[in-house]
Scaffold this active site. Structure first.
Site, mmCIF file in Angstrom:
data_model
loop_
_atom_site.group_PDB
_atom_site.id
_atom_site.type_symbol
_atom_site.label_atom_id
_atom_site.label_comp_id
_atom_site.label_asym_id
_atom_site.label_seq_id
_atom_site.Cartn_x
_atom_site.Cartn_y
_atom_site.Cartn_z
ATOM 1 N N SER A 207 0.784 -1.234 0.000
ATOM 2 C CA SER A 207 0.000 0.000 0.000
ATOM 3 C C SER A 207 0.812 1.278 0.000
ATOM 4 O O SER A 207 0.283 2.337 -0.297
ATOM 5 C CB SER A 207 -0.943 0.008 1.193
ATOM 6 N N HIS A 235 -5.420 -4.598 0.198
ATOM 7 C CA HIS A 235 -5.476 -3.449 -0.713
ATOM 8 C C HIS A 235 -5.847 -3.851 -2.133
ATOM 9 O O HIS A 235 -5.670 -3.066 -3.064
ATOM 10 C CB HIS A 235 -4.146 -2.682 -0.702
ATOM 11 N N LYS A 266 -11.887 -1.529 3.556
ATOM 12 C CA LYS A 266 -11.350 -0.641 2.517
ATOM 13 C C LYS A 266 -12.301 -0.635 1.317
ATOM 14 O O LYS A 266 -13.327 0.038 1.372
ATOM 15 C CB LYS A 266 -9.904 -1.031 2.207
HETATM 16 N N1 PMP Z 1 -3.091 -5.619 6.009
HETATM 17 C C1 PMP Z 1 -2.660 -4.521 5.355
HETATM 18 C C2 PMP Z 1 -1.695 -4.702 4.238
HETATM 19 C C3 PMP Z 1 -3.108 -3.243 5.721
HETATM 20 O O1 PMP Z 1 -2.674 -2.155 5.081
HETATM 21 C C4 PMP Z 1 -4.056 -3.121 6.789
HETATM 22 C C5 PMP Z 1 -4.621 -1.796 7.256
HETATM 23 N N2 PMP Z 1 -4.136 -0.659 6.780
HETATM 24 C C6 PMP Z 1 -4.453 -4.284 7.435
HETATM 25 C C7 PMP Z 1 -3.975 -5.509 7.027
HETATM 26 C C8 PMP Z 1 -5.437 -4.213 8.568
HETATM 27 O O2 PMP Z 1 -6.738 -4.131 8.089
HETATM 28 P P1 PMP Z 1 -7.873 -3.410 8.958
HETATM 29 O O3 PMP Z 1 -7.769 -1.961 8.683
HETATM 30 O O4 PMP Z 1 -9.144 -4.041 8.514
HETATM 31 O O5 PMP Z 1 -7.570 -3.721 10.391
#
Ligand code: PMP
Length: 425
Positions: A207, A235, A266
């Site tokens: 990301s 993502h 997301k």
């Molecule tokens: N995995 C990745 C690659 C993320 O970027 C994120 C959150 N930014 C998560 C897991 C966690 O997901 P959540 O926001 O649903 O807790």
């Protein structure tokens, strides 16, 4: 006494006895501040049906119209009428909370239906919901080490904090391979005992840089060395593949990834996380993962909203096309203005600034002077010298909004005298 006063008394009473608690808290905040990592949250009120527009409340209480350019609600599904109606209907029909853990009265109809829908989406036998994507990664990756004694985990260097937390919590042997470096992964796999259980844990879309892993190459290596594969598509889910099941669907390898992990927060626009895998894997994780067992399950309105969102995403590929078009257009518009877009293969548009002071300054001025909200991404989230602004355009970002943001960036890059060379990530 008010709440604040109470805390102060509690802290000072203890202070006299043993330890200066207050100073320790203050020092910890000061440390973050001195490293330039102190976070100030933008106070936003999203306006129903108006995404990506929102109203920001400044510290003095006054309000300002802004356009959000850094949301992970990539497709605006958090404002989609289909999702909102499903959530409202579910509240009307069944109420607010789930009322318990999954085992103790909290297995709601919409959670069960959502798990079936998610399993089908990823072409797996079963799926399992968690409170968030973070909890899903942490709980699953730590639990796999309980289920598979002696498991050796191979983890990409840029894996998300929640994956790192889970892998560390498991306490077993782990090896970090250089980001997206299959030669390094192979060297590490080859050096491990042939008979040991192994797991390769990686993401599809990363990301911060917007690059995409070589799924087929990683799977081939994992197979060669007898390892299972664990793929975080947080993502990518909703955004890639014919029905939006992610990069594994796009690349035709859904059946070759052992465990897929995603968020509902997301592109799906709500909140929660899940894994999808063979039924026996889900059954084992469900039976052993504390982060699943000992916590209240998601409110039915969330799971109903997510279910409506997933069903909509499956059958609306045009949303994905519009999303890719918007990202490509923003990249091209920035590049034409000499704004250094980093080399991203995905919908993520990172703009290189290269130092934390200018990165924060440009972000602050974008917000205060232009109503453009985009967070600075600084160390330790990204390496020093690669500080950046990370734009995430959605199908709802109009050409006019793009004109405005390109013009604002052009002026601020000139104002701050930031280099405009083109940069590869
Ligand atoms: N995995 C990745 C690659 C993320 O970027 C994120 C959150 N930014 C998560 C897991 C966690 O997901 P959540 O926001 O649903 O807790």
């Amino acid at each position: 006494v008010g709440r604040k006063e109470k805390t102060e008394i509690a802290i000072s009473e203890r202070t006299n006895i043993v330890f200066d608690y207050k100073a320790a808290f203050e020092n910890s905040v000061e440390q973050v501040r001195s490293e330039g990592r102190y976070r100030v949250f933008a106070d936003l009120k999203r306006v129903r049906g108006q995404f990506p527009q929102a109203v920001r409340r400044r510290e003095d209480g006054s309000e300002q119209d802004v356009v959000i350019w850094c949301s992970n609600d990539y497709l605006g599904m958090g404002q989609h009428p289909v999702v909102l109606k499903a959530m409202q209907d579910e509240i009307d029909a069944v109420g607010a909370g789930a009322g318990g853990t999954r085992n103790i009265s909290g297995t709601t109809r919409s959670a069960v239906d959502l798990e079936a829908e998610l399993a089908d989406w990823h072409q797996k036998e079963a799926a399992l919901l968690f409170t968030s994507g973070y909890v899903g990664n942490e709980a699953t990756l730590s639990t796999l080490q309980k289920i598979l004694p002696g498991l050796i985990t191979f983890s990409d260097a840029l894996n998300h904090a929640s994956m790192i937390a889970g892998i560390r919590q498991g306490g077993g042997e782990r090896h970090i391979f250089k980001h997206n470096d299959l030669a390094h992964l192979e060297a590490l796999l080859a050096a491990a005992p042939a008979g040991a259980p192994k797991l390769v844990a990686f993401e599809s879309v990363y990301s911060m840089d917007g690059d995409i892993a070589d799924l087929a190459g990683t799977i081939a290596l994992a197979r060669k060395y007898g390892a299972m594969t664990y793929l975080d598509e947080v993502h990518a889910v909703g955004l890639y593949g014919e029905t939006g099941a992610g990069v594994a669907e796009r690349d035709g390898v859904l059946d070759q990834i052992d465990i897929i992990e995603c968020t509902l927060g997301k592109a799906i626009g709500v909140m929660g996380g899940y894994i999808a895998a063979d039924a026996v894997i889900i059954d084992a994780v469900r039976s052993w993962a504390s982060g699943f067992i000992f916590t209240t399950s998601l409110p039915p309105a969330l799971t109903a909203g997510a279910l409506a969102s997933v069903r909509h995403l499956k059958t609306h590929p045009e949303l994905r096309e519009q999303h890719q078009e918007r990202a490509a257009t923003l990249k091209a518009r920035f590049a034409a203005a000499g704004i250094p877009v980093m080399d991203s293969e995905s919908h993520i548009v990172p703009v290189h600034v290269g130092d934390p002071v200018h990165c924060k300054m440009i972000s602050d001025m974008l917000l205060d002077e232009y109503g453009v909200y985009v967070q600075p991404i600084n160390y330790p989230t990204v390496p020093k010298g690669t500080e950046r602004l990370r734009f995430t355009p959605s199908p709802n970002h109009t050409d006019e909004m793009m004109d405005h943001v390109v013009q604002a960036m052009d002026r601020l890059f000139a104002h701050c005298n930031v280099a405009r060379r083109s940069v590869a990530a």
